[in-house]
Design an enzyme around this catalytic site. Sequence first.
Site, short mmCIF file in Angstrom:
data_model
loop_
_atom_site.label_atom_id
_atom_site.label_comp_id
_atom_site.label_asym_id
_atom_site.label_seq_id
_atom_site.Cartn_x
_atom_site.Cartn_y
_atom_site.Cartn_z
N SER A 131 -28.63 -0.71 -24.22
CA SER A 131 -29.98 -1.26 -24.45
C SER A 131 -30.03 -2.77 -24.59
O SER A 131 -30.71 -3.30 -25.46
CB SER A 131 -30.62 -0.64 -25.71
OG SER A 131 -30.87 0.69 -25.49
N SER A 132 -29.31 -3.47 -23.70
CA SER A 132 -29.40 -4.93 -23.72
C SER A 132 -30.83 -5.36 -23.42
O SER A 132 -31.32 -6.35 -23.98
CB SER A 132 -28.44 -5.54 -22.71
OG SER A 132 -28.70 -5.04 -21.42
N SER A 133 -31.54 -4.63 -22.57
CA SER A 133 -32.90 -5.06 -22.21
C SER A 133 -33.85 -4.90 -23.38
O SER A 133 -34.68 -5.78 -23.64
CB SER A 133 -33.40 -4.33 -20.97
OG SER A 133 -33.21 -2.95 -21.12
N ASP A 177 -34.99 3.16 -27.91
CA ASP A 177 -34.19 1.92 -27.89
C ASP A 177 -34.85 0.81 -28.69
O ASP A 177 -34.19 0.10 -29.46
CB ASP A 177 -33.98 1.46 -26.44
CG ASP A 177 -33.33 2.54 -25.60
OD1 ASP A 177 -32.76 3.48 -26.18
OD2 ASP A 177 -33.42 2.46 -24.36
N TYR A 226 -33.36 8.93 -13.58
CA TYR A 226 -34.02 9.07 -14.90
C TYR A 226 -35.45 9.59 -14.71
O TYR A 226 -35.87 10.54 -15.37
CB TYR A 226 -34.01 7.71 -15.59
CG TYR A 226 -34.56 7.72 -17.00
CD1 TYR A 226 -33.70 7.85 -18.09
CD2 TYR A 226 -35.92 7.60 -17.25
CE1 TYR A 226 -34.20 7.85 -19.39
CE2 TYR A 226 -36.42 7.60 -18.53
CZ TYR A 226 -35.56 7.72 -19.60
OH TYR A 226 -36.05 7.73 -20.88
C1 GLA Z 1 -32.53 5.55 -21.94
C2 GLA Z 1 -33.97 5.37 -22.38
C3 GLA Z 1 -34.20 6.03 -23.74
C4 GLA Z 1 -33.73 7.49 -23.71
C5 GLA Z 1 -32.30 7.58 -23.17
C6 GLA Z 1 -31.86 9.01 -23.00
O1 GLA Z 1 -31.68 4.85 -22.81
O2 GLA Z 1 -34.29 4.00 -22.47
O3 GLA Z 1 -35.56 5.95 -24.09
O4 GLA Z 1 -34.61 8.27 -22.97
O5 GLA Z 1 -32.18 6.93 -21.92
O6 GLA Z 1 -31.77 9.66 -24.23
#
Ligand code: GLA
Length: 393
Positions: A131-133, A177, A226
């Site tokens: 989650s760098s973004s 995130d 995704y």
């Molecule tokens: C990414 C998304 C999150 C979550 C995960 C899977 O990191 O940004 O919101 O859906 O995938 O759990």
Amino acid sequence: MTADPPWTVRLAAEFRSRFGHAAAPRVAVAPGRVNLIGEHTDYNDGWVLPMAVDRWVGAAFARREDRRIRAYSRVFDETREIALDGIAPPGGSDWFSFVAGAAWALRSAGYRVSGIDLAVDGDVPLGSGLSSSSALVMASMLALCEASEIAWAPVEMALLGHRAEHDYIGVKGGVMDQLASVLGREGHALLLDCRTLETDLVPLPAEAAIVVMDTGAPRILAASAYNDRSRSCREAVAELRGADPGIAALRDVEPGFLEFERGRLDDTTYRRALHVVEEMSRPFALALALAEADLVAAGRLMSESHASLRDLFEVSSPELDLFVELARRQPTCFGARLTGAGFGGCAIALVSAEAAPAFADEVHASYRAEVDLPSSVFICRPVSGAHILDSTS
Ligand code: GLA
């Protein structure tokens, strides 16, 4: 107390020389995260158990009296500028769009945002699923709030950060995130209910360590895969509503009900829904195991989650499976799983704290013997969420 990232001093100096400011800037920082369990449940209104970790994005900043945002990225060595009044979706997917997106989201909620000079840097690995973004969005948003004298309400701001990524950038993720990046607490994971936004702090036992295993593999087609998975979840809900109109999300589906109504779904949709429905209960179970310092039970849950993501939800990769397998072969490892969206990126292992450095070395050496990618393995610590540093001068 969470130690400040040492490079923020260098960032503040860079800000002054690049933008010609005499005074020291203030610095906002926001952490990346790992998710301990509850994967692909956030956008199904479910529960997750992330932990903000000691990898940060920092933004040195000062208010401007015109209505412009000027920003410099140390990572990309690039300066960009935009008029606040001209920011409108869709944004791009480059680093500056995350900064501009934060300003857009605040304005779209009716806040009066002032101009700002910003210099950003960080040590969250890029594109690895940590989650760098979201850390960049939340650090930018905190800087914008401070510069504009907007009161920082963490949950509201996390939701605006989510809006920035969802509606301005166009990444259709859930809310985990951004919430993890602002609500993280030193020494704790967060049990988050993504429907009610209630949170509980879950202490990480002192005898446990979380080791990040970054495969170094690019997350090819991650965004489209995704979106495909979230579409399957919505399709499952639409079909299951035929049997019970009260179902709003997969959170509302019990395992027994899914089994009974299985005939309504094609095989792929059924398996994806089954992963989500079963994964829903794991954040509670893991929170309980951690609270009781039962690392054996905790590790078993993590390994079950990985198997489900690999076999039912189909978001693992050969490199993630390899890291998880190599980790589990070590006697000091209780369990391992991919973390985040999958399709490459990082896995995590739950390891006994005293054995963690040796574990990291051995697992990485075994992985390197088989895979030639820019991989890395490191121990992470749970830290507090986005905040302003006391001083960087
Ligand atoms: C990414 C998304 C999150 C979550 C995960 C899977 O990191 O940004 O919101 O859906 O995938 O759990």
